[in-house]
Design a protein around this motif. Structure first.
Motif, PDB file in Angstrom:
ATOM      1  N   THR A  25      -7.496   6.246   1.335  1.00 22.35           N
ATOM      2  CA  THR A  25      -8.093   6.255   0.386  1.00 22.35           C
ATOM      3  C   THR A  25      -7.398   5.153  -0.415  1.00 22.35           C
ATOM      4  N   ASP A  26      -6.310   4.751   0.301  1.00 23.25           N
ATOM      5  CA  ASP A  26      -5.375   2.881  -0.483  1.00 23.25           C
ATOM      6  C   ASP A  26      -5.670   2.006   0.637  1.00 23.25           C
ATOM      7  N   THR A  27      -5.406   1.847   1.610  1.00 21.06           N
ATOM      8  CA  THR A  27      -5.427   0.996   2.109  1.00 21.06           C
ATOM      9  C   THR A  27      -6.094   1.136   3.586  1.00 21.06           C
ATOM     10  N   LEU A  28      -6.980   0.560   4.719  1.00 23.26           N
ATOM     11  CA  LEU A  28      -7.248   1.003   6.011  1.00 23.26           C
ATOM     12  C   LEU A  28      -7.087  -0.027   7.117  1.00 23.26           C
ATOM     13  N   LEU A  29      -6.218  -0.764   7.906  1.00 23.37           N
ATOM     14  CA  LEU A  29      -5.829  -1.815   8.840  1.00 23.37           C
ATOM     15  C   LEU A  29      -6.480  -1.514   9.316  1.00 23.37           C
ATOM     16  N   VAL A  30      -7.010  -2.698  10.672  1.00 23.96           N
ATOM     17  CA  VAL A  30      -7.622  -2.745  11.525  1.00 23.96           C
ATOM     18  C   VAL A  30      -7.299  -3.694  12.032  1.00 23.96           C
ATOM     19  N   TYR A  31      -6.413  -3.687  13.637  1.00 23.78           N
ATOM     20  CA  TYR A  31      -6.010  -4.475  14.113  1.00 23.78           C
ATOM     21  C   TYR A  31      -6.927  -5.829  15.698  1.00 23.78           C
ATOM     22  N   TYR A  32      -7.157  -6.124  15.808  1.00 22.04           N
ATOM     23  CA  TYR A  32      -8.044  -6.394  17.405  1.00 22.04           C
ATOM     24  C   TYR A  32      -7.378  -7.070  18.255  1.00 22.04           C
ATOM     25  N   ALA A  33      -7.399  -7.217  19.300  1.00 21.45           N
ATOM     26  CA  ALA A  33      -6.286  -8.371  20.372  1.00 21.45           C
ATOM     27  C   ALA A  33      -7.120  -8.155  21.963  1.00 21.45           C
ATOM     28  N   GLY A  34      -7.484  -8.854  21.956  1.00 27.08           N
ATOM     29  CA  GLY A  34      -8.386  -9.048  23.394  1.00 27.08           C
ATOM     30  C   GLY A  34      -9.396 -10.951  23.458  1.00 27.08           C
ATOM     31  N   HIS A  35      -9.843 -10.471  24.085  1.00 25.41           N
ATOM     32  CA  HIS A  35     -11.026 -11.629  24.424  1.00 25.41           C
ATOM     33  C   HIS A  35     -11.824 -11.017  23.081  1.00 25.41           C
ATOM     34  N   GLY A  36     -12.662 -12.119  22.193  1.00 22.60           N
ATOM     35  CA  GLY A  36     -13.945 -11.851  21.688  1.00 22.60           C
ATOM     36  C   GLY A  36     -14.701 -13.061  21.771  1.00 22.60           C
ATOM     37  N   LEU A  37     -16.165 -12.742  22.370  1.00 23.62           N
ATOM     38  CA  LEU A  37     -16.918 -13.270  22.591  1.00 23.62           C
ATOM     39  C   LEU A  37     -18.001 -13.456  21.593  1.00 23.62           C
ATOM     40  N   ILE A  38     -18.591 -14.586  21.481  1.00 19.51           N
ATOM     41  CA  ILE A  38     -20.292 -15.018  20.898  1.00 19.51           C
ATOM     42  C   ILE A  38     -21.453 -14.197  21.424  1.00 19.51           C
ATOM     43  N   PRO A  41       1.182  -1.245  -0.201  1.00 19.09           N
ATOM     44  CA  PRO A  41      -0.041   0.053  -0.065  1.00 19.09           C
ATOM     45  C   PRO A  41       0.810   0.814   0.232  1.00 19.09           C
ATOM     46  N   ASP A  42       0.260   2.524  -0.352  1.00 21.06           N
ATOM     47  CA  ASP A  42       1.405   3.093  -0.455  1.00 21.06           C
ATOM     48  C   ASP A  42       0.595   4.331   1.451  1.00 21.06           C
ATOM     49  N   PRO A  43       1.998   3.690   1.540  1.00 17.53           N
ATOM     50  CA  PRO A  43       1.868   5.015   3.287  1.00 17.53           C
ATOM     51  C   PRO A  43       1.234   5.575   3.059  1.00 17.53           C
ATOM     52  N   GLY A  44       1.153   6.985   2.687  1.00 18.95           N
ATOM     53  CA  GLY A  44       0.449   8.405   2.295  1.00 18.95           C
ATOM     54  C   GLY A  44      -0.557   8.005   2.448  1.00 18.95           C
ATOM     55  N   ALA A  45      -1.543   7.348   1.578  1.00 14.26           N
ATOM     56  CA  ALA A  45      -3.358   7.025   1.134  1.00 14.26           C
ATOM     57  C   ALA A  45      -3.568   6.036   2.333  1.00 14.26           C
ATOM     58  N   SER A  46      -2.644   5.943   3.553  1.00 15.42           N
ATOM     59  CA  SER A  46      -3.030   4.177   4.055  1.00 15.42           C
ATOM     60  C   SER A  46      -3.135   4.797   5.764  1.00 15.42           C
ATOM     61  N   ARG A  47      -4.479   4.182   6.497  1.00 14.06           N
ATOM     62  CA  ARG A  47      -4.040   3.823   8.001  1.00 14.06           C
ATOM     63  C   ARG A  47      -4.307   2.789   8.762  1.00 14.06           C
ATOM     64  N   ALA A  48      -3.831   2.620   9.763  1.00 17.43           N
ATOM     65  CA  ALA A  48      -4.220   2.056  10.685  1.00 17.43           C
ATOM     66  C   ALA A  48      -4.869   2.005  12.217  1.00 17.43           C
ATOM     67  N   VAL A  49      -5.219   1.060  12.692  1.00 18.69           N
ATOM     68  CA  VAL A  49      -6.494   1.585  14.149  1.00 18.69           C
ATOM     69  C   VAL A  49      -6.025   0.438  14.332  1.00 18.69           C
ATOM     70  N   LEU A  50      -4.987   0.450  15.606  1.00 20.04           N
ATOM     71  CA  LEU A  50      -5.028  -0.348  16.133  1.00 20.04           C
ATOM     72  C   LEU A  50      -5.867  -0.964  18.178  1.00 20.04           C
ATOM     73  N   ILE A  51      -6.792  -1.607  18.027  1.00 18.73           N
ATOM     74  CA  ILE A  51      -7.617  -1.780  19.105  1.00 18.73           C
ATOM     75  C   ILE A  51      -6.698  -2.839  19.812  1.00 18.73           C
ATOM     76  N   GLY A  52      -7.213  -2.407  21.299  1.00 16.47           N
ATOM     77  CA  GLY A  52      -6.435  -3.263  22.382  1.00 16.47           C
ATOM     78  C   GLY A  52      -6.980  -3.425  23.225  1.00 16.47           C
ATOM     79  N   THR A  53      -6.973  -4.863  24.403  1.00 21.38           N
ATOM     80  CA  THR A  53      -7.993  -5.009  25.605  1.00 21.38           C
ATOM     81  C   THR A  53      -7.068  -5.676  26.592  1.00 21.38           C
ATOM     82  N   SER A  54      -6.009  -5.178  26.905  1.00 22.25           N
ATOM     83  CA  SER A  54      -5.456  -5.697  27.980  1.00 22.25           C
ATOM     84  C   SER A  54      -5.834  -6.329  29.439  1.00 22.25           C
ATOM     85  N   ARG A  55      -6.617  -5.014  29.598  1.00 21.24           N
ATOM     86  CA  ARG A  55      -7.112  -5.134  31.157  1.00 21.24           C
ATOM     87  C   ARG A  55      -8.580  -5.217  31.354  1.00 21.24           C
ATOM     88  N   TYR A  56      -9.572  -5.833  32.405  1.00 17.81           N
ATOM     89  CA  TYR A  56     -10.405  -6.406  32.464  1.00 17.81           C
ATOM     90  C   TYR A  56     -10.569  -6.346  34.042  1.00 17.81           C
TER      91      TYR A  56
END
Length: 381
Positions: free
Chosen positions: A77-90, A5-20
């Motif tokens: 406008t190029d690439t959007l990266l989203v990352y999540y780390a933590g507990h997943g529930l259904i 991806p072109d870094p100027g037109a890309s974004r990343a959002v990193l989400i994480g929960t370590s404390r519960y």
């Protein structure tokens, strides 16, 4: 064809929960966020400018996650990266929920419903989406997974490559004493060290296959993946194990391996231009001193350093052409670089003309102009 991806037109959002408050603690998640953010901004991965990487750690409420995600979705406008780390529930309706610090089992309103995040992705301006989910599940969720749709099926978005760590136990997700969770630790290691014998670019299909082999060999749960609209060809970095220790220019009479060179046709921004220009020398295996020597005196070491660390396009082409040639870039690709340079200059001129000719423009009067962002209303799907 794999593409970075072109870094100027890309974004990343990193989400994480370590404390519960009500679930098992996951201290390794905090390490995940720090290491992954650093990697995405560094030379081993996407080289995103630091302001293009947003970290949301231990969000107190869903808005803390959704607001920066909306902003990234509007900017990319190029690439959007989203990352999540933590507990997943259904939840009771077999929908995916991402646990937050105050999440309580059985009370879905205390979690971040994945569908909210998914809706933002569907309305993003980005051409490509990369979703990485490093989640674990409670025993109840595990009991239902055998009959419910898989995590990757639930979370899929058109135009997205989804990579999900479907951990079967909490200890498998975050092994005791380890710095990182199992899935993210293996991903970080791959991006840092590469895959011996692998392709020049670590696209998501390659990443997925290698993660499956690695985690299965360690007796960890294997990840799931879903690909929509060729998202598998998006690369997370260059294969560090594939980069040459010696100049990439082949011996006399042999063609160089053109797959190694950054692709100028994927450049959309000035940031992307200079990021890829710096990557050319790394791909060549040459030091700045060697590039200077091979330029036959046309470029000093200082000139090379200033060229790749600029934030505005050079007014003339000669220095950039000399740099690319000295690095060993094939002639036809140098022409593609020239085309990218010309296109960026045309875009800059058009943008400037539009600003100065717009009604109410204060250009030439020394007044600062306010910048407004427009949020388009969501579309029904």
């Amino acid at each position: 064809m794999s593409v970075l991806p072109d870094p100027g037109a890309s974004r990343a959002v990193l989400i994480g929960t370590s404390r519960y408050d009500h679930l098992e603690q996951l201290p390794a998640v905090s390490n995940n966020l720090t290491a992954f953010a650093s990697l995405l901004s560094g030379p081993l991965s996407l080289r995103l400018p630091a302001p293009h990487v947003t970290v949301v750690e231990n969000p107190p409420n869903p808005g803390t996650v959704l607001d920066p995600l909306r902003q990234a979705a509007a900017d990319a406008t190029d690439t959007l990266l989203v990352y999540y780390a933590g507990h997943g529930l259904i939840d009771p309706h077999d929908a995916l929920a991402l646990a937050m610090p105050h999440t309580q089992p059985g009370r879905i309103e205390t979690s971040l419903t994945y569908d909210w995040l998914r809706h933002i992705l569907l309305n993003s301006r980005a051409q490509r989406h990369v979703v990485l989910l490093d989640c674990c599940y409670s025993g109840l969720a595990l009991g239902r997974m055998s009959t419910a749709p898989g995590l990757a099926d639930q979370a899929a978005v058109e135009g997205t490559f989804l990579l999900a760590a479907s951990a079967e136990t909490r200890t498998a997700l975050a092994p005791v004493g380890e710095t990182h969770t199992a899935f993210t630790g293996a991903l970080l290691d791959m991006l840092r060290h590469g895959i011996p014998g692998g392709p020049p670019l670590l696209d998501l299909e390659t990443v997925y296959r290698n993660l499956r082999l690695t985690l299965e060999a360690r007796a960890h749960p294997v990840p799931q993946a879903r690909n929509r609209n060729s998202g598998a060809r998006v690369a997370l970095g260059r294969n560090q194990a594939d980069l040459p220790a010696t100049p990439a220019t082949a011996a006399a009479g042999l063609e160089p391996d053109r797959r190694l060179w950054p692709d100028p046709t994927s450049i959309r921004t000035v940031t992307g231009f200079f990021t890829n220009l710096a990557a050319v020398r790394e791909t060549s295996g040459l030091t700045q001193q060697e590039v200077s020597r091979r330029s036959a005196g046309r470029m000093s070491i200082g000139t090379i350093s200033r060229l790749v660390n600029r934030d505005t396009l050079p007014a003339t082409w000669d220095t950039t052409a000399a740099y690319l040639a000295a690095c060993g870039v094939p002639g036809d690709q140098i022409q593609q670089w020239n085309g990218a340079w010309q296109e960026l200059r045309r875009n800059a001129a058009t943008t400037q003309e539009a600003r100065t000719s717009a009604p109410g423009s204060t250009a030439g009067h020394g007044k600062a102009r306010r910048r407004f962002s427009v949020l388009w209303p969501g579309r029904d799907h």
